[in-house]
Design a protein around this motif. Sequence first.
Motif, mmCIF file in Angstrom:
data_model
loop_
_atom_site.group_PDB
_atom_site.id
_atom_site.type_symbol
_atom_site.label_atom_id
_atom_site.label_comp_id
_atom_site.label_asym_id
_atom_site.label_seq_id
_atom_site.Cartn_x
_atom_site.Cartn_y
_atom_site.Cartn_z
ATOM 1 N N LEU A 115 47.503 45.536 33.145
ATOM 2 C CA LEU A 115 46.330 46.031 33.863
ATOM 3 C C LEU A 115 46.632 46.257 35.346
ATOM 4 N N LEU A 116 47.514 45.443 35.921
ATOM 5 C CA LEU A 116 47.941 45.680 37.301
ATOM 6 C C LEU A 116 48.638 47.028 37.414
ATOM 7 N N GLU A 117 49.464 47.356 36.420
ATOM 8 C CA GLU A 117 50.150 48.647 36.398
ATOM 9 C C GLU A 117 49.144 49.802 36.364
ATOM 10 N N LYS A 118 47.994 49.546 35.750
ATOM 11 C CA LYS A 118 46.954 50.573 35.635
ATOM 12 C C LYS A 118 46.011 50.592 36.831
ATOM 13 N N GLY A 119 46.301 49.770 37.817
ATOM 14 C CA GLY A 119 45.506 49.790 39.034
ATOM 15 C C GLY A 119 44.310 48.861 39.045
ATOM 16 N N ARG A 120 44.204 47.993 38.031
ATOM 17 C CA ARG A 120 43.106 47.036 37.976
ATOM 18 C C ARG A 120 43.451 45.787 38.800
ATOM 19 N N SER A 121 42.442 45.125 39.334
ATOM 20 C CA SER A 121 42.669 43.883 40.068
ATOM 21 C C SER A 121 42.540 42.706 39.108
ATOM 22 N N VAL A 122 43.542 41.823 39.130
ATOM 23 C CA VAL A 122 43.601 40.694 38.206
ATOM 24 C C VAL A 122 44.035 39.458 38.982
ATOM 25 N N HIS A 123 43.482 38.313 38.608
ATOM 26 C CA HIS A 123 43.916 37.043 39.194
ATOM 27 C C HIS A 123 44.103 36.035 38.073
ATOM 28 N N MET A 124 45.275 35.383 38.058
ATOM 29 C CA MET A 124 45.589 34.400 37.029
ATOM 30 C C MET A 124 45.828 33.050 37.694
ATOM 31 N N THR A 125 45.109 32.042 37.261
ATOM 32 C CA THR A 125 45.231 30.718 37.856
ATOM 33 C C THR A 125 44.901 29.668 36.797
ATOM 34 N N MET A 137 39.647 21.732 50.916
ATOM 35 C CA MET A 137 38.837 22.548 51.822
ATOM 36 C C MET A 137 37.707 21.738 52.451
ATOM 37 N N LYS A 138 37.535 21.935 53.749
ATOM 38 C CA LYS A 138 36.374 21.356 54.424
ATOM 39 C C LYS A 138 35.226 22.364 54.452
ATOM 40 N N ASP A 139 35.580 23.617 54.658
ATOM 41 C CA ASP A 139 34.584 24.691 54.704
ATOM 42 C C ASP A 139 35.049 25.845 53.821
ATOM 43 N N GLY A 140 34.101 26.702 53.456
ATOM 44 C CA GLY A 140 34.449 27.924 52.737
ATOM 45 C C GLY A 140 34.628 27.761 51.250
ATOM 46 N N LYS A 141 34.129 26.655 50.672
ATOM 47 C CA LYS A 141 34.309 26.436 49.236
ATOM 48 C C LYS A 141 33.590 27.496 48.408
ATOM 49 N N GLN A 142 32.353 27.803 48.785
ATOM 50 C CA GLN A 142 31.609 28.805 48.031
ATOM 51 C C GLN A 142 32.233 30.188 48.189
ATOM 52 N N LYS A 143 32.739 30.473 49.368
ATOM 53 C CA LYS A 143 33.411 31.749 49.594
ATOM 54 C C LYS A 143 34.650 31.871 48.716
ATOM 55 N N TYR A 144 35.373 30.774 48.560
ATOM 56 C CA TYR A 144 36.549 30.755 47.697
ATOM 57 C C TYR A 144 36.164 31.040 46.249
ATOM 58 N N LEU A 145 35.093 30.401 45.777
ATOM 59 C CA LEU A 145 34.636 30.613 44.406
ATOM 60 C C LEU A 145 34.124 32.043 44.211
ATOM 61 N N ASP A 146 33.418 32.548 45.211
ATOM 62 C CA ASP A 146 32.909 33.923 45.117
ATOM 63 C C ASP A 146 34.048 34.935 45.053
ATOM 64 N N ARG A 147 35.139 34.634 45.745
ATOM 65 C CA ARG A 147 36.276 35.560 45.767
ATOM 66 C C ARG A 147 36.902 35.705 44.384
ATOM 67 N N LEU A 148 36.805 34.672 43.559
ATOM 68 C CA LEU A 148 37.346 34.754 42.205
ATOM 69 C C LEU A 148 36.633 35.829 41.382
ATOM 70 N N ASN A 149 35.394 36.110 41.733
ATOM 71 C CA ASN A 149 34.616 37.099 40.976
ATOM 72 C C ASN A 149 34.773 38.516 41.505
ATOM 73 N N GLU A 150 35.614 38.692 42.513
ATOM 74 C CA GLU A 150 35.871 40.040 43.018
ATOM 75 C C GLU A 150 36.894 40.781 42.153
ATOM 76 N N TYR A 151 37.645 40.036 41.351
ATOM 77 C CA TYR A 151 38.681 40.649 40.517
ATOM 78 C C TYR A 151 38.071 41.262 39.260
ATOM 79 N N ASP A 152 38.672 42.380 38.808
ATOM 80 C CA ASP A 152 38.207 43.004 37.568
ATOM 81 C C ASP A 152 38.379 42.061 36.382
ATOM 82 N N LEU A 153 39.469 41.299 36.404
ATOM 83 C CA LEU A 153 39.736 40.338 35.326
ATOM 84 C C LEU A 153 40.198 39.030 35.938
#
Length: 247
Positions: A115-125, A137-153
Amino acid sequence: MVCPGSQARSCPHLSTVMAMNVVINNHFGAAEEEASRHHALESQLIWAREMCFPNSILWKWNFGSCDDPKDPLMISMRNYCDHFDDFYRDGCGLNLYGPVGTGKTYAAACVANELLEKGRSVHMTDFSRIINNLWDMKDGKQKYLDRLNEYDLLIIDDLAAERNTTYANEIVMNVIDSRYRSGKPLIITTNLTAEELYKPTELCKQRIYSRLYEMCVPIQCASHKDRRKHKMTRNMNKYKDMLCITT
């Protein structure tokens, strides 16, 4: 052949040479432009892989490196990639479950690379990594979690390998539930059995796995061979003479 000076501007030979120069310049210009575009795409793909995978070894795990392309699991993964637009539209992911060594992580990484080859955004963890990152983290925990949902997969490897604590279970539920609300697909891999997935005894697990039922198509991974043992045997046969191993 040289044309008289008074006729130079209309000389057909000069016009031909000029036209050839234009063609040559256009050819090299197009070639340089194509090379530049290819380099930009390669750089972009490298960056996407760095953002996707926790370590670079997973970059090499793709359908081309599969030792058994007729494996039913790999066929399913190819089909998922081929029809990803449909799965993405429906927010439908996969739950790859089965014993150790059946190729779940490899299959998920193949999907990611394709999917990366096809131009899709993917995160594996994995949840252990997510939990450790949030713990530091002291700050930015929710921002970190929200960032996980920015990926297509989003791919989360080895569900249930994380610590079984109230805090860890809350993080797992938060990540899965927020992904569900984003409407985007999620791939999970786990060593849990069907019994453990469908009939968990703990209430917190019931909440987590119930959400996965809605989000992911379950695929049982039950290879006839343990891929890790197969690789060990292959390496043993390849290097035993070099290492002077007699048994």
